[in-house]
Write a protein that holds these residues in place. Structure first.
Motif, mmCIF file in Angstrom:
data_model
loop_
_atom_site.group_PDB
_atom_site.id
_atom_site.type_symbol
_atom_site.label_atom_id
_atom_site.label_comp_id
_atom_site.label_asym_id
_atom_site.label_seq_id
_atom_site.Cartn_x
_atom_site.Cartn_y
_atom_site.Cartn_z
ATOM 1 N N LEU A 1 0.811 -1.218 0.000
ATOM 2 C CA LEU A 1 0.000 0.000 0.000
ATOM 3 C C LEU A 1 0.845 1.269 0.000
ATOM 4 N N GLN A 2 2.163 1.143 -0.116
ATOM 5 C CA GLN A 2 3.041 2.296 0.088
ATOM 6 C C GLN A 2 2.870 3.392 -0.953
ATOM 7 N N SER A 3 2.405 3.050 -2.167
ATOM 8 C CA SER A 3 2.289 4.076 -3.204
ATOM 9 C C SER A 3 1.071 4.971 -3.033
ATOM 10 N N TRP A 4 0.230 4.660 -2.063
ATOM 11 C CA TRP A 4 -0.984 5.448 -1.873
ATOM 12 C C TRP A 4 -0.756 6.707 -1.055
ATOM 13 N N HIS A 5 0.457 6.899 -0.538
ATOM 14 C CA HIS A 5 0.753 8.133 0.200
ATOM 15 C C HIS A 5 2.196 8.523 -0.060
ATOM 16 N N ILE A 6 2.408 9.773 -0.332
ATOM 17 C CA ILE A 6 3.721 10.269 -0.721
ATOM 18 C C ILE A 6 4.771 10.059 0.366
ATOM 19 N N ARG A 7 4.357 10.017 1.642
ATOM 20 C CA ARG A 7 5.319 9.886 2.728
ATOM 21 C C ARG A 7 5.703 8.435 3.025
ATOM 22 N N LEU A 8 5.075 7.479 2.347
ATOM 23 C CA LEU A 8 5.320 6.078 2.646
ATOM 24 C C LEU A 8 6.172 5.366 1.599
ATOM 25 N N THR A 9 6.443 6.022 0.480
ATOM 26 C CA THR A 9 7.107 5.350 -0.632
ATOM 27 C C THR A 9 8.625 5.215 -0.482
ATOM 28 N N ARG B 1 3.658 8.277 -8.882
ATOM 29 C CA ARG B 1 3.498 7.183 -7.938
ATOM 30 C C ARG B 1 2.048 6.801 -7.639
ATOM 31 N N PHE B 2 1.111 7.752 -7.652
ATOM 32 C CA PHE B 2 -0.247 7.482 -7.197
ATOM 33 C C PHE B 2 -0.901 6.451 -8.119
ATOM 34 N N PRO B 3 -1.323 5.287 -7.598
ATOM 35 C CA PRO B 3 -1.792 4.177 -8.449
ATOM 36 C C PRO B 3 -2.859 4.533 -9.482
ATOM 37 N N PRO B 4 -3.930 5.284 -9.134
ATOM 38 C CA PRO B 4 -4.918 5.598 -10.179
ATOM 39 C C PRO B 4 -4.333 6.383 -11.354
ATOM 40 N N LEU B 5 -3.272 7.166 -11.107
ATOM 41 C CA LEU B 5 -2.649 7.917 -12.189
ATOM 42 C C LEU B 5 -1.734 7.034 -13.038
ATOM 43 N N MET B 6 -1.326 5.905 -12.501
ATOM 44 C CA MET B 6 -0.527 4.932 -13.257
ATOM 45 C C MET B 6 -1.410 3.962 -14.044
#
Length: 390
Positions: free
Chosen positions: A143-151, A230-235
């Motif tokens: 789930l790390q790509s769903w928040h900029i601070r977790l990647t 990084r944000f999954p829906p944008l990928m």
């Protein structure tokens, strides 16, 4: 391309025809498309393991664009999933739960092992402890790509697996709705998905042109560019392009002559673009600018020719199958090797790294990835049999 009829073949006439009322016949293995994954994995590996890119001399722009291989993986994933599973979901015979479990079995056993090792190696981190723990939990659950601070923690390249997990959940519901009913419809769908893939990058170029045009260090990337990449829906549109291209391939026969021309044109245009990558917008290259080239290359490799025949050689196919292990371990191993052995991130420094990484990847594939996949599917099928019996 042959035929003057713009209509695509009906479902029962595609290359993986329904063999019975309850069974979908699997299509032939496109071995060259498996082998090409090894080249893409090496490309992104060289990108991470040689810095600065100026060490490559006049080819610095080419090797500095290794990040584009991730976009290729997203596209290839959509193409292959439609090729192998598209018909069963369109016909209503697809088992969503079993599909998702099979995808889980394919990627997670090795992912779990590598992420566990990454947590041990990163025990003493420079990052804030609060985000350290949360980021590790997020990475364990992809789930790390769903928040900029977790990647940017632990095994950083695992961000793309977070995207893939999202794509897998979407596939059974999206793929049937993207099946075109004519060649013209398919081309329009493909063009629309390409535009959707590039729109976030164009917005980033407007809001933060300096960072969107040029690759910069992680610490200097603005939030807009980082989210766009990084944000999954944008990928997702890159994956959708692969789905549509897969449907067109299944339903529209491609001649061997067209395949050769497509492979040549796609390869030349892509290599030329990569050679001048440092003069092109970084964020657009990252988010699918080369997708038209990927379409032509995959169509070319899917038909018999000199290149596809060479790539169908068993050792190359095995290397492609082991490419997931290489991709998942190379970044973490690179940092560890630099810390322990002080191997320089130079072209010469690639040699000892590859001498370890290549056999390691093969061993992980043979003795972790494959057995893990078999174990998960055996457990799931046994569970399904028990439920059916009950």
């Amino acid at each position: 391309m042959p035929s003057t009829d713009d209509r695509l073949s009906p479902l029962t006439e595609v290359r993986n025809p329904v063999s019975s009322v309850t069974t979908v016949k699997r299509p032939p293995h496109l071995k060259a498309l498996t082998s090409i994954r090894a080249l893409a994995a090496l490309y992104v590996g060289f990108y991470h393991m040689v810095r600065p890119f100026e060490l490559w001399g006049r080819f610095g722009g080419f090797w500095g664009a290794g990040y584009t291989a991730v976009s290729f993986f997203f596209f290839l994933s959509g193409f292959i999933l439609v090729y192998t599973h598209g018909v069963e979901f369109v016909s209503g015979r697809g088992d969503v739960k079993r599909f998702l479990v099979a995808r889980f079995a394919r990627v997670y056993p090795l992912y779990l092992l590598v992420t566990s090792i990454a947590g041990i190696l990163s025990y003493k981190t420079i990052f804030h402890p609060k985000y350290h723990v949360i980021a590790y939990i997020a990475q364990m659950f992809m789930l790390q790509s769903w928040h900029i601070r977790l990647t940017p923690f632990f095994n950083i390249v695992a961000w793309s697996l977070s995207e893939e997990a999202f794509f897998y959940f979407c596939f059974p519901f999206i793929a049937p709705r993207l099946q075109p009913n004519s060649l013209r419809h398919g081309i329009l769908l493909l063009a629309g998905c390409c535009v959707l893939a590039l729109i976030p990058g164009m917005i980033a170029m407007h809001l933060d042109p300096a960072r969107a045009w040029h690759e910069v260090a992680v610490s200097n990337r603005g939030p807009v560019v980082y989210v766009v990449r990084r944000f999954p829906p944008l990928m997702l549109p890159q994956f959708l392009c692969g789905i549509v291209a897969g449907w067109i391939y299944l339903q529209r026969p491609i001649s061997d002559g067209f395949a050769k021309v497509a492979l040549a044109v796609g390869s030349v245009v892509m290599v030329t673009a990569l050679l001048f990558a440092d003069h092109l917008p970084f964020v657009l290259l990252h988010n699918g600018l080369l997708i038209p080239c990927y379409v032509l290359i995959l169509y070319g490799l899917a038909r018999p020719n000199i290149v596809s025949n060479v790539l169908s050689w068993s050792p190359f196919v095995l290397a492609g199958e082991a490419s997931y292990a290489f991709y998942l371990t190379h970044f973490m191993f690179n940092d560890w090797a630099a810390w322990v052995f002080h191997w320089p991130m130079t072209i010469a420094g690639l040699v000892p790294r590859l001498l370890v990484l290549l056999p390691l990847s093969l061993l992980l594939h043979l003795y972790v990835e494959r057995p893990g996949r078999r174990w998960v599917m055996k457990w799931w099928d046994a569970r399904a049999a028990r439920l059916q019996a009950a």
